[in-house]
Design an enzyme around this catalytic site. Structure first.
Site, PDB file in Angstrom:
ATOM      1  N   ARG A  52       0.844  -1.208   0.000  1.00  0.00           N
ATOM      2  CA  ARG A  52       0.000   0.000   0.000  1.00  0.00           C
ATOM      3  C   ARG A  52       0.872   1.249   0.000  1.00  0.00           C
ATOM      4  NH1 ARG A  52      -1.627   1.749   4.501  1.00  0.00           N
ATOM      5  NH2 ARG A  52      -2.318  -0.241   5.357  1.00  0.00           N
ATOM      6  N   TYR A 105     -16.190  15.912 -16.973  1.00  0.00           N
ATOM      7  CA  TYR A 105     -16.638  14.519 -16.920  1.00  0.00           C
ATOM      8  C   TYR A 105     -17.723  14.376 -15.848  1.00  0.00           C
ATOM      9  CZ  TYR A 105     -16.231   9.490 -16.054  1.00  0.00           C
ATOM     10  OH  TYR A 105     -16.476   8.164 -15.868  1.00  0.00           O
TER      11      TYR A 105
HETATM   12  C1  LIG Z   1     -13.156   8.189 -17.413  1.00  0.00           C
HETATM   13  C2  LIG Z   1     -12.808   9.557 -17.022  1.00  0.00           C
HETATM   14  C3  LIG Z   1     -12.586   9.897 -15.675  1.00  0.00           C
HETATM   15  C4  LIG Z   1     -12.759   8.895 -14.545  1.00  0.00           C
HETATM   16  O1  LIG Z   1     -11.831   7.865 -14.615  1.00  0.00           O
HETATM   17  P1  LIG Z   1     -12.119   6.356 -14.125  1.00  0.00           P
HETATM   18  O2  LIG Z   1     -10.843   5.670 -14.458  1.00  0.00           O
HETATM   19  O3  LIG Z   1     -13.311   5.860 -14.884  1.00  0.00           O
HETATM   20  O4  LIG Z   1     -12.389   6.415 -12.660  1.00  0.00           O
HETATM   21  C5  LIG Z   1     -12.208  11.197 -15.401  1.00  0.00           C
HETATM   22  N1  LIG Z   1     -12.081  12.130 -16.367  1.00  0.00           N
HETATM   23  C6  LIG Z   1     -12.313  11.838 -17.655  1.00  0.00           C
HETATM   24  C7  LIG Z   1     -12.166  12.908 -18.685  1.00  0.00           C
HETATM   25  C8  LIG Z   1     -12.690  10.559 -18.027  1.00  0.00           C
HETATM   26  O5  LIG Z   1     -12.935  10.291 -19.319  1.00  0.00           O
END
Ligand SMILES: *Cc1c(COP(=O)(O)O)cnc(C)c1O
Length: 392
Positions: A52, A105
């Site tokens: 970790r 996002y």
């Molecule tokens: C997919 C995505 C995230 C989140 O990432 P995860 O790996 O799904 O947790 C954040 N920002 C953008 C622009 C994304 O496309």
């Protein structure tokens, strides 16, 4: 030999990738272990104690991630959102405030609004293209982060990283750029003045749709130490195999991004002016409002594009269900092409909020297959969309 002296593709392949000194294996092994034997109490070999806090496979990836963005510090997490969560809990305390773009996002918005909101972190949503509005949203003494995502998802809006970073600095606010869509092969936010880069490595960095991951990359030593503490103390780290898969994907990032960009450009030009298509959102098109800014701050326009259908939500639904090579799925950035309906899929969590996406918009993650096959697939599916609309 400083890895920072080399070009991007060389750094992607070599940073953090020393061959194994005991066997000569050119690829560092996957250290699939939870703990490390000590030579007497506290006698650690190479500083490793428990996975970790640190694991050599993760260290290799973190070195590589930092080198990609030309930075001092890289941190790898179990997912993009785990990375964002660790950053926000490192940089903010209850009562603090974040300014975020109105097209970030959906999962980022949900995390800030519903998870951190419950712990007393506040936010204001703004149009990042309106610098006066961004400045007005900053609350002196309370705003700690300005959250930028460019190109944005799914409407591919381009925001001016250098101008936003300068504005944030004037107010002693840290600027964060989610660089997932462009990838460091096409955009280097730290060199434009941003303080912190965030990635969902699940997307282009991993590149093969086979692993989740997230990254935080920065130069600031003090903030890096604090983030490293949260990573260790909260524990949302990437597992050794996940870290290894991500490292493997990153080695081909430069060539993949060139092909993603070339394919997306050809597809955008094919779709632009098609009878079934109302509008194409791709920064590589000269008609895109962010085209010049993108040409300035990016070294390619990337593999993501969206289109709005003339026939409305029904046509959009039909299109995503009729393609064959473009698979109907969430996510992006893999070698295979994907198609999705953001309003019902990736952006369902922001329905009814100021981040909602028009329901006739379809998003493509253009892969690196033969572009003629991809265009033929879209052409056939769009013909079906037109035929169905003619019947109504
Ligand atoms: C997919 C995505 C995230 C989140 O990432 P995860 O790996 O799904 O947790 C954040 N920002 C953008 C622009 C994304 O496309």
């Amino acid at each position: 030999m400083s890895k920072h002296d080399h070009g991007f593709a060389t750094r992607s392949i070599h940073a953090g990738q020393e061959f194994d000194p005991t066997t000569g294996a050119i690829i560092p092994p996957i250290y699939q272990t939870s703990t490390f034997v000590q030579d007497g109490v506290g006698g650690l070999r190479g500083g490793y104690e428990y996975s970790r806090s640190a694991n050599p496979t993760r260290t290799a990836l973190e070195t590589q991630l930092a080198a990609l963005e030309g930075a001092k510090h890289g941190f790898s997490f179990a997912s993009g959102l785990a990375a964002e969560d660790a950053l926000i809990r490192t940089a903010l305390r209850p009562g603090d405030h974040i300014v975020i773009g109105n097209d970030v996002y959906g999962g980022t918005y949900r995390l800030i609004n519903r998870v951190h909101g419950a712990w007393g972190i506040e936010h204001t949503v703004v149009d990042l293209g309106d610098l006066a509005a961004v400045e007005a949203a900053i609350i002196p003494g309370r705003t700690k982060l300005l959250w930028v995502e460019t190109p944005s998802n799914p409407l591919m809006k381009i925001s001016d990283i250098a101008a936003l970073a300068a504005l944030a600095h004037r107010h002693e606010v840290l600027s964060v750029v989610d660089n997932t869509f462009a990838s460091p092969a096409l955009q280097q936010p730290l060199s434009l003045g941003a303080d912190i880069v965030v990635h969902s490595t699940t997307k282009y960095l991993g590149g093969h749709s086979d692993v989740l991951g997230g990254a935080i990359i920065m130069n600031d030593d003090e903030l890096a130490e604090q983030l490293g503490f949260v990573q260790f103390a909260a524990g949302a780290v990437s597992a050794p195999l996940d870290a290894w898969l991500t490292t493997r994907g990153i080695k081909t990032l430069a060539v993949r991004m060139r092909q993603h960009s070339a394919n997306a450009q050809a597809i955008a030009e094919f779709l632009d002016g098609h009878a079934a298509v109302e509008r194409v959102y791709y920064p590589g098109l000269e008609s895109h409002p962010g085209h010049e800014l993108a040409a300035r701050q990016m070294s390619g326009f990337g593999g993501m594009l969206s289109l709005a259908l003339v026939g409305g939500p029904a046509a959009a639904t039909r299109l995503v269900e009729k393609t064959k090579l473009f698979a109907l799925a969430e996510s992006l950035g893999g070698v295979e092409s994907l198609i999705g309906l953001p309003a019902q899929m990736t952006h369902a969590s922001v329905k009814g909020t100021e981040l909602a996406v028009p329901e006739n918009v379809v998003r493509l993650s253009v892969g690196i297959e033969d572009v003629a096959d991809l265009i033929a697939d879209l052409d056939r599916a769009l013909a079906k969309v037109l035929k169905a609309s003619a019947k109504h």
